[in-house]
Scaffold this motif. Structure first.
Motif, PDB file in Angstrom:
ATOM      1  N   GLY A  46      83.267 -17.946 -43.862  1.00  0.00           N
ATOM      2  CA  GLY A  46      83.194 -18.491 -45.236  1.00  0.00           C
ATOM      3  C   GLY A  46      83.129 -17.357 -46.215  1.00  0.00           C
ATOM      4  O   GLY A  46      83.551 -16.460 -46.378  1.00  0.00           O
ATOM      5  N   ASP A  47      83.704 -17.609 -47.523  1.00  0.00           N
ATOM      6  CA  ASP A  47      84.007 -16.820 -48.487  1.00  0.00           C
ATOM      7  C   ASP A  47      83.036 -15.585 -49.132  1.00  0.00           C
ATOM      8  O   ASP A  47      82.939 -14.686 -49.751  1.00  0.00           O
ATOM      9  N   ASP A  48      81.839 -15.923 -48.438  1.00  0.00           N
ATOM     10  CA  ASP A  48      80.378 -15.450 -49.277  1.00  0.00           C
ATOM     11  C   ASP A  48      80.271 -14.625 -47.760  1.00  0.00           C
ATOM     12  O   ASP A  48      79.004 -14.008 -48.719  1.00  0.00           O
ATOM     13  N   PHE A  49      80.985 -14.558 -47.301  1.00  0.00           N
ATOM     14  CA  PHE A  49      80.190 -13.454 -45.733  1.00  0.00           C
ATOM     15  C   PHE A  49      81.071 -12.516 -45.583  1.00  0.00           C
ATOM     16  O   PHE A  49      82.148 -13.109 -44.950  1.00  0.00           O
ATOM     17  N   TRP A  50      80.803 -11.127 -44.992  1.00  0.00           N
ATOM     18  CA  TRP A  50      81.906 -10.492 -44.592  1.00  0.00           C
ATOM     19  C   TRP A  50      80.710  -9.326 -44.602  1.00  0.00           C
ATOM     20  O   TRP A  50      80.065  -8.880 -45.145  1.00  0.00           O
ATOM     21  N   SER A  51      81.625  -8.286 -43.245  1.00  0.00           N
ATOM     22  CA  SER A  51      81.030  -7.148 -43.444  1.00  0.00           C
ATOM     23  C   SER A  51      82.590  -5.828 -42.875  1.00  0.00           C
ATOM     24  O   SER A  51      82.851  -6.532 -41.834  1.00  0.00           O
ATOM     25  N   VAL A  52      82.505  -5.145 -43.705  1.00  0.00           N
ATOM     26  CA  VAL A  52      83.322  -4.344 -43.354  1.00  0.00           C
ATOM     27  C   VAL A  52      82.846  -2.953 -42.798  1.00  0.00           C
ATOM     28  O   VAL A  52      81.940  -2.385 -43.208  1.00  0.00           O
ATOM     29  N   MET A  53      83.590  -2.541 -41.555  1.00  0.00           N
ATOM     30  CA  MET A  53      83.423  -1.555 -40.864  1.00  0.00           C
ATOM     31  C   MET A  53      84.730  -0.896 -40.172  1.00  0.00           C
ATOM     32  O   MET A  53      85.289  -1.410 -39.727  1.00  0.00           O
ATOM     33  N   PRO A  54      84.006   0.258 -39.846  1.00  0.00           N
ATOM     34  CA  PRO A  54      85.424   1.030 -39.297  1.00  0.00           C
ATOM     35  C   PRO A  54      85.404   1.148 -37.622  1.00  0.00           C
ATOM     36  O   PRO A  54      84.132  -0.068 -36.725  1.00  0.00           O
ATOM     37  N   LEU A  55      87.200   0.338 -37.471  1.00  0.00           N
ATOM     38  CA  LEU A  55      87.067   0.651 -35.767  1.00  0.00           C
ATOM     39  C   LEU A  55      87.773   1.320 -35.234  1.00  0.00           C
ATOM     40  O   LEU A  55      88.804   1.605 -36.191  1.00  0.00           O
ATOM     41  N   LEU A  56      88.344   1.074 -33.728  1.00  0.00           N
ATOM     42  CA  LEU A  56      89.155   2.266 -33.532  1.00  0.00           C
ATOM     43  C   LEU A  56      90.318   1.106 -33.038  1.00  0.00           C
ATOM     44  O   LEU A  56      90.614  -0.293 -32.666  1.00  0.00           O
ATOM     45  N   VAL A  57      91.729   1.164 -32.889  1.00  0.00           N
ATOM     46  CA  VAL A  57      92.903   0.640 -33.000  1.00  0.00           C
ATOM     47  C   VAL A  57      93.860   1.169 -32.152  1.00  0.00           C
ATOM     48  O   VAL A  57      94.330   2.663 -32.807  1.00  0.00           O
ATOM     49  N   TYR A  58      93.526   1.755 -30.631  1.00  0.00           N
ATOM     50  CA  TYR A  58      94.319   2.031 -30.010  1.00  0.00           C
ATOM     51  C   TYR A  58      95.696   1.365 -29.407  1.00  0.00           C
ATOM     52  O   TYR A  58      96.020   2.655 -27.859  1.00  0.00           O
ATOM     53  N   GLY A  59      95.830   0.180 -29.246  1.00  0.00           N
ATOM     54  CA  GLY A  59      97.597  -0.092 -28.463  1.00  0.00           C
ATOM     55  C   GLY A  59      97.359  -1.163 -29.927  1.00  0.00           C
ATOM     56  O   GLY A  59      96.931  -1.923 -30.057  1.00  0.00           O
ATOM     57  N   TYR A  60      99.133  -1.691 -28.778  1.00  0.00           N
ATOM     58  CA  TYR A  60      99.785  -2.189 -30.313  1.00  0.00           C
ATOM     59  C   TYR A  60     100.613  -2.539 -29.085  1.00  0.00           C
ATOM     60  O   TYR A  60     101.577  -2.301 -28.523  1.00  0.00           O
ATOM     61  N   GLU A  61     100.847  -4.192 -29.049  1.00  0.00           N
ATOM     62  CA  GLU A  61     102.651  -4.912 -28.289  1.00  0.00           C
ATOM     63  C   GLU A  61     102.919  -6.039 -29.540  1.00  0.00           C
ATOM     64  O   GLU A  61     102.334  -6.522 -30.116  1.00  0.00           O
ATOM     65  N   PRO A  62     103.465  -5.470 -29.907  1.00  0.00           N
ATOM     66  CA  PRO A  62     105.059  -6.257 -31.062  1.00  0.00           C
ATOM     67  C   PRO A  62     104.802  -7.764 -30.815  1.00  0.00           C
ATOM     68  O   PRO A  62     104.744  -8.452 -30.226  1.00  0.00           O
ATOM     69  N   GLY A  63     104.800  -8.414 -32.241  1.00  0.00           N
ATOM     70  CA  GLY A  63     104.532  -9.760 -31.335  1.00  0.00           C
ATOM     71  C   GLY A  63     103.397 -10.273 -30.635  1.00  0.00           C
ATOM     72  O   GLY A  63     103.222 -11.607 -31.040  1.00  0.00           O
ATOM     73  N   GLY A  64     102.446  -9.761 -30.468  1.00  0.00           N
ATOM     74  CA  GLY A  64     101.478  -9.936 -29.676  1.00  0.00           C
ATOM     75  C   GLY A  64     100.054  -9.263 -30.146  1.00  0.00           C
ATOM     76  O   GLY A  64      99.960  -9.732 -31.536  1.00  0.00           O
ATOM     77  N   SER A  65      99.200  -8.236 -29.213  1.00  0.00           N
ATOM     78  CA  SER A  65      98.134  -8.578 -29.583  1.00  0.00           C
ATOM     79  C   SER A  65      97.792  -6.816 -29.609  1.00  0.00           C
ATOM     80  O   SER A  65      98.799  -6.149 -29.917  1.00  0.00           O
ATOM     81  N   VAL A  66      96.709  -6.419 -31.120  1.00  0.00           N
ATOM     82  CA  VAL A  66      95.432  -5.488 -31.261  1.00  0.00           C
ATOM     83  C   VAL A  66      95.619  -5.170 -30.290  1.00  0.00           C
ATOM     84  O   VAL A  66      93.968  -6.198 -30.036  1.00  0.00           O
ATOM     85  N   GLN A  67      95.010  -3.761 -29.710  1.00  0.00           N
ATOM     86  CA  GLN A  67      93.856  -3.612 -28.799  1.00  0.00           C
ATOM     87  C   GLN A  67      92.926  -2.378 -29.428  1.00  0.00           C
ATOM     88  O   GLN A  67      93.824  -1.448 -30.054  1.00  0.00           O
ATOM     89  N   ILE A  68      92.148  -3.095 -29.977  1.00  0.00           N
ATOM     90  CA  ILE A  68      89.886  -2.592 -30.581  1.00  0.00           C
ATOM     91  C   ILE A  68      89.037  -2.044 -29.639  1.00  0.00           C
ATOM     92  O   ILE A  68      88.988  -2.982 -28.516  1.00  0.00           O
ATOM     93  N   ALA A  69      89.049  -0.962 -30.112  1.00  0.00           N
ATOM     94  CA  ALA A  69      87.597  -0.935 -29.710  1.00  0.00           C
ATOM     95  C   ALA A  69      86.944  -0.783 -31.282  1.00  0.00           C
ATOM     96  O   ALA A  69      86.803  -0.200 -32.131  1.00  0.00           O
ATOM     97  N   ASP A  70      85.595  -1.195 -30.462  1.00  0.00           N
ATOM     98  CA  ASP A  70      84.799  -2.494 -31.549  1.00  0.00           C
ATOM     99  C   ASP A  70      83.217  -2.729 -31.116  1.00  0.00           C
ATOM    100  O   ASP A  70      82.608  -3.368 -31.169  1.00  0.00           O
ATOM    101  N   ARG A  71      82.705  -1.243 -30.902  1.00  0.00           N
ATOM    102  CA  ARG A  71      80.883  -1.560 -30.414  1.00  0.00           C
ATOM    103  C   ARG A  71      80.545  -2.836 -29.516  1.00  0.00           C
ATOM    104  O   ARG A  71      79.665  -3.175 -29.364  1.00  0.00           O
ATOM    105  N   ALA A  72      81.963  -1.912 -28.561  1.00  0.00           N
ATOM    106  CA  ALA A  72      81.021  -3.196 -27.371  1.00  0.00           C
ATOM    107  C   ALA A  72      82.280  -2.096 -26.275  1.00  0.00           C
ATOM    108  O   ALA A  72      82.802  -1.150 -26.086  1.00  0.00           O
ATOM    109  N   CYS A  73      81.620  -2.709 -24.944  1.00  0.00           N
ATOM    110  CA  CYS A  73      81.703  -2.086 -23.442  1.00  0.00           C
ATOM    111  C   CYS A  73      82.670  -2.149 -23.051  1.00  0.00           C
ATOM    112  O   CYS A  73      83.342  -1.633 -22.177  1.00  0.00           O
TER     113      CYS A  73
END
Length: 179
Positions: A46-73
């Motif tokens: 919803g427009d009334d909920f947001w949660s901005v935080m830093p995360l790490l982007v460590y990989g990218y496949e053009p036209g595909g997915s972005v690999q992210i490290a964000d508080r998970a194992c």
């Protein structure tokens, strides 16, 4: 004593190019993004909920997915479009991205002590922004009062009556304290 390079732009496509450029140089990109917009988080939408935080982007496949490290194992992923949307949701962050270099080992002990001292000051001194009741031990005292005093209009008994509002309050407390 850690070399940093911070880039910001209001242009989402330029911001994406900045991340791709950093990855091409073998760097990991620290990006600020709205967690509520990312597919792997179970946040309310919803427009009334947001949660901005830093995360790490460590990989990218053009036209595909972005690999992210964000508080998970485990590795996480989002589509390029999802990450672009999450990064540009809050305009004042201007698609911020940071890359860092290796720390100067000679300055590291002093930097660690300084970081620990800064954390202590947030808990025991004045808040870094806003009211002192919003940070540190003062915030815990304020929260305990709001949990136990039923008469105040700001009390949990009033603001979070049983039902959806109580669930939202308890979920938020759990998420930000435990997770």
């Amino acid at each position: 004593a850690i070399p940093m390079n911070v880039q910001q732009t209001p242009n989402p496509q330029k911001a994406a190019a900045n991340v791709v450029g950093a990855l091409a140089e073998g760097k990991i990109a620290v990006v600020w993004a709205d967690g509520a917009s990312l597919p792997y988080n179970n946040y309310p939408q919803g427009d009334d909920f947001w949660s901005v935080m830093p995360l790490l982007v460590y990989g990218y496949e053009p036209g595909g997915s972005v690999q992210i490290a964000d508080r998970a194992c485990v590795p996480l992923a989002a589509s390029e479009e999802e990450l672009i949307a999450a990064r540009s949701r809050i305009g004042k962050h201007r698609n911020r991205m940071m890359t860092i270099g290796a720390p100067n080992p000679n300055k590291l002990p002093e930097a660690v002590r300084g970081g620990i001292q800064a954390c202590i000051e947030i808990f025991t001194g004045n808040s870094p922004v806003g009211s002192n009741g919003n940070f540190g031990f003062n915030a815990y005292q304020k929260w305990a009062k709001l949990l136990t005093e039923a008469r105040s209009k700001e009390s949990w008994a009033v603001r979070y009556a049983p039902g959806e509002r109580m669930y939202a309050g308890l979920f938020s407390a759990y998420k930000y304290i435990e997770v």
